[in-house]
Design a protein around this motif. Structure first.
Motif, PDB file in Angstrom:
ATOM      1  N   ASP A 112       7.967 -33.355 -43.040  1.00 34.02           N
ATOM      2  CA  ASP A 112       7.861 -33.197 -41.487  1.00 34.02           C
ATOM      3  C   ASP A 112       6.527 -32.744 -41.038  1.00 34.02           C
ATOM      4  N   ALA A 113       5.628 -32.611 -42.009  1.00 31.30           N
ATOM      5  CA  ALA A 113       4.177 -32.033 -41.861  1.00 31.30           C
ATOM      6  C   ALA A 113       3.500 -32.900 -40.735  1.00 31.30           C
ATOM      7  N   PRO A 114       3.021 -32.486 -39.855  1.00 31.46           N
ATOM      8  CA  PRO A 114       2.043 -33.523 -38.992  1.00 31.46           C
ATOM      9  C   PRO A 114       0.634 -33.407 -39.493  1.00 31.46           C
ATOM     10  N   PRO A 115       0.194 -34.464 -39.095  1.00 29.09           N
ATOM     11  CA  PRO A 115      -1.238 -34.742 -39.842  1.00 29.09           C
ATOM     12  C   PRO A 115      -2.028 -33.631 -39.345  1.00 29.09           C
ATOM     13  N   GLY A 116      -3.061 -33.414 -40.040  1.00 29.80           N
ATOM     14  CA  GLY A 116      -4.184 -32.256 -39.795  1.00 29.80           C
ATOM     15  C   GLY A 116      -4.400 -31.189 -40.678  1.00 29.80           C
ATOM     16  N   ASP A 117      -4.942 -29.966 -40.441  1.00 38.21           N
ATOM     17  CA  ASP A 117      -5.239 -28.978 -41.191  1.00 38.21           C
ATOM     18  C   ASP A 117      -4.033 -27.992 -41.429  1.00 38.21           C
ATOM     19  N   ALA A 118      -3.694 -27.561 -42.603  1.00 38.12           N
ATOM     20  CA  ALA A 118      -2.723 -26.777 -43.197  1.00 38.12           C
ATOM     21  C   ALA A 118      -3.245 -25.735 -44.214  1.00 38.12           C
ATOM     22  N   SER A 119      -2.430 -25.093 -44.821  1.00 38.91           N
ATOM     23  CA  SER A 119      -2.743 -24.046 -46.045  1.00 38.91           C
ATOM     24  C   SER A 119      -1.493 -23.863 -46.701  1.00 38.91           C
ATOM     25  N   ARG A 121      -0.084 -20.727 -48.835  1.00 38.80           N
ATOM     26  CA  ARG A 121      -0.477 -19.368 -48.932  1.00 38.80           C
ATOM     27  C   ARG A 121       0.345 -18.924 -50.170  1.00 38.80           C
ATOM     28  N   VAL A 122      -0.536 -18.129 -50.963  1.00 40.93           N
ATOM     29  CA  VAL A 122      -0.196 -17.531 -52.342  1.00 40.93           C
ATOM     30  C   VAL A 122       0.187 -16.184 -52.026  1.00 40.93           C
ATOM     31  N   ILE A 123       1.431 -15.788 -52.166  1.00 45.04           N
ATOM     32  CA  ILE A 123       1.967 -14.401 -51.596  1.00 45.04           C
ATOM     33  C   ILE A 123       2.067 -13.569 -52.703  1.00 45.04           C
ATOM     34  N   MET A 124       1.174 -12.791 -53.080  1.00 47.68           N
ATOM     35  CA  MET A 124       0.883 -11.649 -54.344  1.00 47.68           C
ATOM     36  C   MET A 124       1.838 -10.441 -54.158  1.00 47.68           C
ATOM     37  N   PRO A 125       1.954  -9.688 -55.188  1.00 50.75           N
ATOM     38  CA  PRO A 125       2.695  -8.442 -54.984  1.00 50.75           C
ATOM     39  C   PRO A 125       2.057  -7.631 -53.878  1.00 50.75           C
ATOM     40  N   ASP A 126       2.779  -6.825 -53.242  1.00 48.98           N
ATOM     41  CA  ASP A 126       2.518  -6.005 -51.830  1.00 48.98           C
ATOM     42  C   ASP A 126       1.114  -5.622 -51.845  1.00 48.98           C
ATOM     43  N   ILE A 127       0.380  -4.952 -52.727  1.00 42.53           N
ATOM     44  CA  ILE A 127      -0.690  -4.380 -52.569  1.00 42.53           C
ATOM     45  C   ILE A 127      -1.803  -5.168 -52.811  1.00 42.53           C
ATOM     46  N   TYR A 128      -1.390  -6.490 -53.128  1.00 43.41           N
ATOM     47  CA  TYR A 128      -2.692  -7.424 -53.684  1.00 43.41           C
ATOM     48  C   TYR A 128      -2.868  -8.503 -52.314  1.00 43.41           C
ATOM     49  N   GLY A 129      -1.799  -8.453 -51.407  1.00 46.97           N
ATOM     50  CA  GLY A 129      -1.896  -9.386 -50.209  1.00 46.97           C
ATOM     51  C   GLY A 129      -1.607 -10.831 -50.634  1.00 46.97           C
ATOM     52  N   SER A 130      -2.356 -11.636 -49.788  1.00 45.71           N
ATOM     53  CA  SER A 130      -2.239 -13.097 -50.011  1.00 45.71           C
ATOM     54  C   SER A 130      -3.399 -14.051 -50.179  1.00 45.71           C
ATOM     55  N   LEU A 131      -3.528 -15.244 -50.328  1.00 45.30           N
ATOM     56  CA  LEU A 131      -4.453 -16.053 -50.340  1.00 45.30           C
ATOM     57  C   LEU A 131      -4.201 -17.490 -50.010  1.00 45.30           C
ATOM     58  N   ASP A 132      -4.900 -17.841 -48.731  1.00 48.60           N
ATOM     59  CA  ASP A 132      -4.638 -19.123 -48.192  1.00 48.60           C
ATOM     60  C   ASP A 132      -5.586 -20.181 -48.758  1.00 48.60           C
ATOM     61  N   ILE A 133      -4.938 -21.467 -49.101  1.00 45.52           N
ATOM     62  CA  ILE A 133      -5.729 -22.448 -49.688  1.00 45.52           C
ATOM     63  C   ILE A 133      -5.812 -23.655 -48.915  1.00 45.52           C
ATOM     64  N   PRO A 134      -6.824 -23.926 -47.942  1.00 46.91           N
ATOM     65  CA  PRO A 134      -6.731 -25.003 -47.170  1.00 46.91           C
ATOM     66  C   PRO A 134      -6.684 -26.403 -47.770  1.00 46.91           C
ATOM     67  N   VAL A 135      -5.666 -26.948 -47.012  1.00 47.67           N
ATOM     68  CA  VAL A 135      -5.436 -28.568 -47.287  1.00 47.67           C
ATOM     69  C   VAL A 135      -5.360 -29.313 -46.030  1.00 47.67           C
ATOM     70  N   THR A 136      -5.225 -30.516 -46.010  1.00 50.23           N
ATOM     71  CA  THR A 136      -5.323 -31.518 -45.129  1.00 50.23           C
ATOM     72  C   THR A 136      -4.011 -32.510 -45.106  1.00 50.23           C
ATOM     73  N   VAL A 137      -3.383 -32.550 -43.985  1.00 46.27           N
ATOM     74  CA  VAL A 137      -2.046 -33.823 -44.144  1.00 46.27           C
ATOM     75  C   VAL A 137      -2.576 -34.685 -43.609  1.00 46.27           C
ATOM     76  N   ALA A 138      -2.637 -35.804 -44.449  1.00 46.53           N
ATOM     77  CA  ALA A 138      -3.064 -37.161 -44.024  1.00 46.53           C
ATOM     78  C   ALA A 138      -1.722 -37.949 -43.399  1.00 46.53           C
ATOM     79  N   PRO A 139      -2.100 -38.818 -42.455  1.00 42.30           N
ATOM     80  CA  PRO A 139      -1.035 -39.463 -41.617  1.00 42.30           C
ATOM     81  C   PRO A 139      -0.229 -40.008 -42.700  1.00 42.30           C
ATOM     82  N   ALA A 140       1.160 -40.204 -42.248  1.00 41.88           N
ATOM     83  CA  ALA A 140       2.165 -40.952 -43.009  1.00 41.88           C
ATOM     84  C   ALA A 140       1.825 -42.313 -43.482  1.00 41.88           C
ATOM     85  N   PRO A 141       1.831 -42.922 -44.658  1.00 44.24           N
ATOM     86  CA  PRO A 141       1.549 -44.379 -44.844  1.00 44.24           C
ATOM     87  C   PRO A 141       2.309 -45.286 -44.137  1.00 44.24           C
TER      88      PRO A 141
END
Length: 141
Positions: A112-119, A121-141
């Protein structure tokens, strides 16, 4: 007067070296702590349609080996979450491998992801935080 200037210049240089040594902790012994290498990951492909697969490859998802955290046990897991338009959707939990904390995981773009920017998120143990990895959702074929 020239003798006084050369002594003053020498004094300023010596003071600068002492202060630099104090800031780094290492000029006269002591130990300077390093800093962690930040976790990093990249998607392949970086663009996929809903229901498509994106492979994430990363490293350094592990405790620091060059700071006080070097005695922490290896991470047993990290959570991956889809983030788009202010909404989050849990994807999976995976375990980093080896001493470098390598990450190899395939994720499925939510149907159900709409086309456009997304990421992803890799959530690490508490003190280390998280990392967002940018991706793009293409229109459905």
């Amino acid at each position: 007067m020239a003798h006084f200037r050369s002594l003053s210049a020498a004094g300023i240089v010596a003071a600068g070296l002492v202060l630099a040594g104090c800031a780094s902790g290492g000029l006269f012994g002591g130990s300077a702590e390093g800093s962690c290498v930040a976790p990093e990951a990249s998607p392949s492909p970086a663009r996929a349609a809903p229901g498509g697969t994106i492979s994430l490859e990363g490293r350094y998802f592990a405790p620091c080996n060059d700071t006080n955290a070097h005695t922490d046990p290896p991470w047993t897991s990290v959570d991956l979450v889809w983030v788009q338009n202010g909404q989050t959707t849990p994807l999976t939990t995976t375990r980093p491998t080896d001493d470098l904390g390598e990450l190899h995981v395939d994720i499925t773009v939510p149907v159900d992801a709409p086309p456009g920017d997304a990421s992803v998120r890799v959530i690490m143990p508490d003190i280390y935080g998280s990392l967002d990895i940018p991706v793009t959702v293409a229109p459905a074929p």
